[in-house]
Design a protein around this motif. Structure first.
Motif, PDB file in Angstrom:
ATOM      1  N   ALA A   1     -39.324  28.924  -0.745  1.00 28.58           N
ATOM      2  CA  ALA A   1     -38.041  28.276  -0.469  1.00 28.58           C
ATOM      3  C   ALA A   1     -38.173  26.762  -0.605  1.00 28.58           C
ATOM      4  CB  ALA A   1     -37.564  28.643   0.932  1.00 28.58           C
ATOM      5  N   LYS A   2     -39.274  26.228  -0.093  1.00 27.40           N
ATOM      6  CA  LYS A   2     -39.499  24.778  -0.154  1.00 27.40           C
ATOM      7  C   LYS A   2     -39.561  24.317  -1.619  1.00 27.40           C
ATOM      8  CE  LYS A   2     -43.056  22.055   0.922  1.00 27.40           C
ATOM      9  NZ  LYS A   2     -44.457  22.381   0.820  1.00 27.40           N
ATOM     10  N   ASP A   3     -40.308  25.075  -2.423  1.00 26.56           N
ATOM     11  CA  ASP A   3     -40.432  24.730  -3.847  1.00 26.56           C
ATOM     12  C   ASP A   3     -39.078  24.774  -4.548  1.00 26.56           C
ATOM     13  OD1 ASP A   3     -43.121  24.309  -3.724  1.00 26.56           O
ATOM     14  OD2 ASP A   3     -43.683  26.310  -4.441  1.00 26.56           O
ATOM     15  N   ILE A   4     -38.280  25.794  -4.229  1.00 29.79           N
ATOM     16  CA  ILE A   4     -36.973  25.936  -4.872  1.00 29.79           C
ATOM     17  C   ILE A   4     -36.079  24.756  -4.503  1.00 29.79           C
ATOM     18  CG2 ILE A   4     -34.876  27.344  -4.968  1.00 29.79           C
ATOM     19  CD1 ILE A   4     -36.667  29.801  -4.586  1.00 29.79           C
ATOM     20  N   VAL A   5     -36.083  24.394  -3.216  1.00 29.56           N
ATOM     21  CA  VAL A   5     -35.261  23.265  -2.765  1.00 29.56           C
ATOM     22  C   VAL A   5     -35.708  21.989  -3.480  1.00 29.56           C
ATOM     23  CG1 VAL A   5     -34.698  21.804  -0.792  1.00 29.56           C
ATOM     24  CG2 VAL A   5     -34.678  24.284  -0.557  1.00 29.56           C
ATOM     25  N   ASP A   6     -37.022  21.810  -3.635  1.00 25.92           N
ATOM     26  CA  ASP A   6     -37.534  20.655  -4.379  1.00 25.92           C
ATOM     27  C   ASP A   6     -36.943  20.614  -5.784  1.00 25.92           C
ATOM     28  OD1 ASP A   6     -39.068  19.648  -2.406  1.00 25.92           O
ATOM     29  OD2 ASP A   6     -40.996  20.380  -3.176  1.00 25.92           O
ATOM     30  N   LEU A   7     -36.951  21.768  -6.438  1.00 26.65           N
ATOM     31  CA  LEU A   7     -36.494  21.823  -7.830  1.00 26.65           C
ATOM     32  C   LEU A   7     -35.007  21.539  -7.956  1.00 26.65           C
ATOM     33  CD1 LEU A   7     -38.425  24.834  -9.399  1.00 26.65           C
ATOM     34  CD2 LEU A   7     -38.819  22.398  -9.728  1.00 26.65           C
ATOM     35  N   LEU A   8     -34.228  21.924  -6.945  1.00 24.56           N
ATOM     36  CA  LEU A   8     -32.778  21.716  -7.007  1.00 24.56           C
ATOM     37  C   LEU A   8     -32.421  20.237  -7.125  1.00 24.56           C
ATOM     38  CD1 LEU A   8     -31.392  24.246  -4.371  1.00 24.56           C
ATOM     39  CD2 LEU A   8     -31.152  24.339  -6.851  1.00 24.56           C
ATOM     40  N   ARG A   9     -33.340  19.379  -6.667  1.00 26.05           N
ATOM     41  CA  ARG A   9     -33.065  17.936  -6.693  1.00 26.05           C
ATOM     42  C   ARG A   9     -33.082  17.341  -8.096  1.00 26.05           C
ATOM     43  NH1 ARG A   9     -36.546  17.045  -2.335  1.00 26.05           N
ATOM     44  NH2 ARG A   9     -37.976  16.060  -3.781  1.00 26.05           N
TER      45      ARG A   9
END
Lengths: 433, 433
Positions: free
Chosen positions: A106-114
């Motif tokens: 989840a953390k990685d996905i949120v990072d990528l959304l930026r």
């Protein structure tokens, strides 16, 4: 098919590759599609979702709960998961993310959304195998095995320092061929191509295809390893790029497909047709200025579509060659030299065509002077069209605008107007009116 | 630069990637290029050679002896080596092959020369890692290490039976994550995508990009593993394919670049321009048949370039969408449905454009009836153009001809003629002549 038993269908689908399943689902209506998606076992569902057409996927996800969506995203690589989340309605995003079970994921996905979708950051995945330069091979292999569990394809093993900065890579081949007793800092290859998170996808594609890379690490502004782009994503970028250029050349301005709605297709096409209309109206207005020639030299007006078509075709040919040359970055020599070459080329083509036309018109209408006037005008028009077709892409490129926009209706329209103007002006001079 | 000392230059070149060296050499004249090629150390020379433009490479190889060429080919992968040998003059081929030091390598290259360039066999390389299903893991790892020495990128490990038939694959990831005591026949994945040696490159590209493959094994008619195609070669196929379609759409029939000779460029362009000339002459002949309308309705003739341009643009738009849909294999529904949709789309666009034109012509020339005749004709022309643009690619595709040939001059020309004919016929009826 829809009335068959679930078990039979599920067994059939289990045999089929997810890309093929996606193709089948794309053909179905929303209810059947959702029904099938729920039938497939979970790992395949998530892969199938990534392969679906965007509108079909949106419809299906609309029928699933946040928990169900999160379940699928847990199975996906971070880049694909982030792409799907990016398509969800804003209010769903938060809910889906909070339902993700794997918190690291989840953390990685949120990072990528930026990251901007149209950048290396928007393309990259977080899944990669990295080792610290200070580790010994034993720690390294153990860590790598753990990391490799999450990575679909390993490609390279990246070496970082304590601050997370990319130092180099270990090749898989070295791993197979070197004794296992060596130290990381001794064996890693300090040379490694990398791209910045802000790099444009087309530039990443150019670099990867030029150097035949299958994966490239992505670093942030201070050189820390933040992700990795693999060649399969780049293949998609190259294909999209090519389709966009092809559509632009044909006068279609947005990313549309044959199956899009009439409304979408109209929006993509009408502006270019309107440009053509303006060109035609301009040409008509110019001819209006030469109306007095109509009674005596009416035959001149018969050849206006020919002149316009020639001007358009020559212009499109010249610009297409320039657009490709600019895109592949393989133009040599000066701009003047290039213009002269295109001029000679257009002159050669023009003279050949004009000779044929001269012969035809002379036989048809019997007036040598009129025929000569038409033919000489044709040569002039092709030369000017060739120059315009060469110059406009160069000009746009210098101004930082994608020259692909020039080929097609833009060149055709301007060449129509110039062509007709030149044609009548020269004919007027030659015929001594 | 050329007068500097060899050592300085060699040191500089040693720092640069071979793809960049190739770019530099492409810019130089033949003598300097040969001089530089001889200066670079051998492993890099061979890689640089594969990256050069074809004509530059030919010139340089012409200055090298068979022994020198063979020395470079020994360093190359079999597919690249076979490509280069394929370009050599016939009398050199035999000599170069006999000079190859690595006889195993020579055998592979000769094998590859037998395949059609335009097939999976012509794309594949012989370098791959294969293991026998009957081996145990110990033998397997030992053999793999030896084989991996010759393979730039390992990707998958293929599993074959005693007859050489492809049985499945071992993934590198499994190798990292599985205990080393397992037997091959127990761990290999029996499902593996493969292509036949005779498969077309475009089809291989379609399969690899659909299933996101980075390498695909190639099998012969009886299923024996004969080679492997990697994604970097496929990226080249996709790019070439896209460039070819783009050039065809622009009316350029051969694979030419901006830097080719005027003669080559003329041969690629003139046939299409000639087609345009025929269209223009056809249109002129049609107008000749309506010559009697000129005295009273001369304004009709002012709009012929507009009609021709609209017919052409609408046709190109429709055909471009169809060509892409056919290439991506994502057209749904029946042909009739598609024709009706394109007709509606053209009708919608046509009505919008015709309304604007009606308004303009009415103000300009003051005659409502003439303006209405022109506008109604325009609508009819766009509808017919849309249908022709949709139908021709479908027709060509059904007949097994690449529909990409339809977009561009072919559609433009036929639509010019039909457009003008329809325009004058309808105008004649409406104006009651």
């Amino acid at each position: 098919i829809e009335n068959q038993q679930d078990a039979t269908l599920a067994a059939m689908l289990a045999e089929v590759h997810y890309a093929d399943v996606a193709e089948i689902i794309n053909e179905l209506d929303e209810d059947s599609a959702t029904y099938l998606i729920k039938l497939i076992d979970s790992e395949k569902t998530s892969d199938t979702l990534t392969e679906l057409d965007e509108d079909v996927r949106e419809a299906i996800l609309g029928n699933l709960s946040a928990k169900e969506i999160a379940g699928e995203l847990d199975e996906l690589d971070t880049d694909d998961a982030a792409d799907i989340i990016g398509e969800l309605p804003k209010e769903m995003v938060q809910e889906v993310i909070s339902e993700l079970e794997d918190r690291e994921h989840a953390k990685d996905i949120v990072d990528l959304l930026r990251y901007d979708e149209n950048s290396a950051g928007g393309l990259m995945a977080k899944e990669l195998v990295k080792v610290n330069e200070n580790w010994n091979v034993l720690t390294c292999v153990k860590e790598m095995r753990a990391q490799a569990e999450n990575v679909t394809r390993v490609h390279s093993i990246y070496v970082i320092d304590d601050e997370g900065k990319l130092k180099g890579r270990l090749s898989l081949k070295d791993l197979l061929t070197t004794s296992t007793k060596t130290h990381i800092s001794e064996v890693y290859i300090p040379k490694v191509d990398a791209v910045n998170v802000n790099e444009k996808p087309e530039e990443v594609a150019r670099i990867m295809s030029k150097y035949d890379l299958e994966a490239i690490p992505v670093v942030d502004e201070i050189g820390r390893l933040v992700g990795r782009i693999t060649i399969d994503d780049i293949v998609d970028v190259i294909k999209e790029e090519a389709e966009k250029d092809y559509q632009l050349a044909a006068g279609i301005s947005q990313d549309v497909e044959a199956d899009d709605s009439i409304w979408d297709l109209t929006r993509a096409r009408l502006p270019w047709l309107f440009l053509g209309l303006l060109g035609g109206v301009g040409a008509a207005a110019i001819m209006g200025g030469f109306e007095t020639m109509m009674s005596q030299y009416g035959v001149l007006f018969f050849f206006t579509p020919l002149i316009a078509a020639m001007a358009g075709n020559v212009g499109v040919q010249s610009s297409a060659i320039m657009v490709q040359g600019l895109a592949n970055d393989d133009l040599k020599g000066s701009i003047t030299g290039r213009l002269i070459k295109e001029m000679l080329l257009a002159l050669l083509n023009g003279v050949v065509l004009a000779s044929i036309l001269l012969f035809f018109t002379w036989i048809w209408k019997g007036s040598f002077l009129t025929s000569l006037a038409i033919s000489i005008s044709l040569v002039s028009v092709t030369v000017v069209a060739g120059i315009i077709g060469t110059f406009i892409p160069l000009f746009l490129h210098k101004r930082g605008i994608d020259p692909a926009i020039a080929t097609g209706p833009f060149i055709t329209t301007s060449n129509d107007i110039f062509g007709i103007l030149i044609y009548f002006s020269i004919a007027k001079v030659i015929l001594g009116i």
